[in-house]
Design a protein around this motif. Sequence first.
Motif, short mmCIF file in Angstrom:
data_model
loop_
_atom_site.label_atom_id
_atom_site.label_comp_id
_atom_site.label_asym_id
_atom_site.label_seq_id
_atom_site.Cartn_x
_atom_site.Cartn_y
_atom_site.Cartn_z
N ARG A 183 -5.66 1.07 4.09
CA ARG A 183 -5.97 0.38 5.36
C ARG A 183 -7.45 0.54 5.71
O ARG A 183 -8.10 -0.41 6.13
CB ARG A 183 -5.13 0.96 6.50
CG ARG A 183 -3.76 0.39 6.59
CD ARG A 183 -3.09 0.84 7.86
NE ARG A 183 -1.74 0.36 7.89
CZ ARG A 183 -0.76 0.93 8.54
NH1 ARG A 183 -0.99 2.03 9.24
NH2 ARG A 183 0.45 0.42 8.52
N ASP A 184 -7.96 1.75 5.52
CA ASP A 184 -9.38 2.01 5.81
C ASP A 184 -10.26 1.16 4.89
O ASP A 184 -11.23 0.54 5.34
CB ASP A 184 -9.68 3.50 5.64
CG ASP A 184 -11.13 3.82 5.90
OD1 ASP A 184 -11.55 3.76 7.08
OD2 ASP A 184 -11.86 4.12 4.93
N TRP A 185 -9.92 1.11 3.60
CA TRP A 185 -10.69 0.31 2.65
C TRP A 185 -10.68 -1.16 3.07
O TRP A 185 -11.71 -1.82 3.07
CB TRP A 185 -10.12 0.48 1.23
CG TRP A 185 -10.84 -0.38 0.25
CD1 TRP A 185 -11.97 -0.07 -0.46
CD2 TRP A 185 -10.51 -1.73 -0.10
NE1 TRP A 185 -12.36 -1.14 -1.23
CE2 TRP A 185 -11.48 -2.18 -1.02
CE3 TRP A 185 -9.51 -2.60 0.28
CZ2 TRP A 185 -11.47 -3.45 -1.58
CZ3 TRP A 185 -9.49 -3.88 -0.27
CH2 TRP A 185 -10.46 -4.29 -1.19
N ARG A 209 -1.93 -10.40 2.12
CA ARG A 209 -1.18 -9.60 1.15
C ARG A 209 -0.45 -8.47 1.85
O ARG A 209 -1.01 -7.83 2.74
CB ARG A 209 -2.18 -9.04 0.14
CG ARG A 209 -1.57 -8.51 -1.10
CD ARG A 209 -1.99 -9.38 -2.27
NE ARG A 209 -1.23 -9.06 -3.45
CZ ARG A 209 -1.74 -8.52 -4.53
NH1 ARG A 209 -3.01 -8.25 -4.59
NH2 ARG A 209 -0.99 -8.27 -5.56
N ARG A 210 0.80 -8.18 1.45
CA ARG A 210 1.59 -7.09 2.01
C ARG A 210 1.84 -6.06 0.91
O ARG A 210 2.49 -6.37 -0.09
CB ARG A 210 2.91 -7.64 2.57
CG ARG A 210 2.70 -8.56 3.74
CD ARG A 210 4.01 -9.01 4.38
NE ARG A 210 4.96 -9.55 3.42
CZ ARG A 210 5.10 -10.84 3.13
NH1 ARG A 210 4.36 -11.74 3.73
NH2 ARG A 210 6.00 -11.23 2.25
N ILE A 211 1.30 -4.86 1.12
CA ILE A 211 1.35 -3.82 0.09
C ILE A 211 2.12 -2.61 0.60
O ILE A 211 1.87 -2.12 1.70
CB ILE A 211 -0.08 -3.42 -0.33
CG1 ILE A 211 -0.79 -4.66 -0.89
CG2 ILE A 211 -0.05 -2.28 -1.35
CD1 ILE A 211 -2.25 -4.50 -1.11
N LEU A 212 3.05 -2.15 -0.23
CA LEU A 212 3.87 -0.99 0.09
C LEU A 212 3.52 0.15 -0.86
O LEU A 212 3.57 -0.01 -2.07
CB LEU A 212 5.36 -1.35 -0.06
CG LEU A 212 6.37 -0.25 0.24
CD1 LEU A 212 6.32 0.15 1.72
CD2 LEU A 212 7.78 -0.69 -0.14
N GLU A 262 -1.76 -6.20 4.92
CA GLU A 262 -0.90 -5.30 5.68
C GLU A 262 -0.47 -4.21 4.72
O GLU A 262 -0.16 -4.50 3.56
CB GLU A 262 0.35 -6.01 6.19
CG GLU A 262 0.12 -6.98 7.32
CD GLU A 262 1.43 -7.60 7.77
OE1 GLU A 262 2.33 -6.84 8.23
OE2 GLU A 262 1.57 -8.82 7.61
N VAL A 263 -0.45 -2.96 5.19
CA VAL A 263 -0.09 -1.85 4.32
C VAL A 263 0.95 -0.99 5.03
O VAL A 263 0.80 -0.66 6.22
CB VAL A 263 -1.32 -0.98 3.97
CG1 VAL A 263 -0.94 0.09 2.96
CG2 VAL A 263 -2.47 -1.82 3.45
#
Length: 193
Positions: free
Chosen positions: A23-25, A2-5, A34-35
């Motif tokens: 990202r830490d979570w 998954r790519r999250i913005l 990917e964040v």
Amino acid sequence: MRRILMVCTGNTCRSPMAEALLRDWAARTGTAMEVRSAGVAAQSGMPISANAAETLKRGNIVLPGTSTRLDREDVDWADLILTMTTSHKRAIAERYPQAAAKTYTLKEYASQSEALVPDLQEMDRLHAELQVALALGKPFPEQDKRRLTDLSRRAPDMDIADPYGGPLAVYEACAREIREAIERAFGGRHESN
């Protein structure tokens, strides 16, 4: 994967904290994603604000890079766009209408209440119709104005408070608000590879 913005205004406070916290979570839970983050009015290359950086350091969270101005490439890259406020969500829908279906406020995505979703969708639709009417100089029906006002009054606050310029305690409160929303949003949605 998954790519999250994550999106806010200047990409120096809320969205970079949200990027780092998500990202830490993901690292802690073994969730493949990917964040990135960006700002609707950001100046690219600016560092994260000092208090945002200090807040993340105190939580042993890896700091994100410098600010990025939101562009079509970011929007196209993302599978999911999470904004810090309703106004950021609307700005994306106005600039990139093709992204409206994958754009939510972080708190909205975290709540995903079956009862809440239809009202939020109707509110978004009416707001978009109002903007079109204003742009074209056409009248907006009175019943739609009343309905939009009613929906706005009833809707829970979907915004992450802006800590910009505040003391460290305000940034820490903002980070807690973001962390809680991330836990609610993704806690039950472990998506690997």
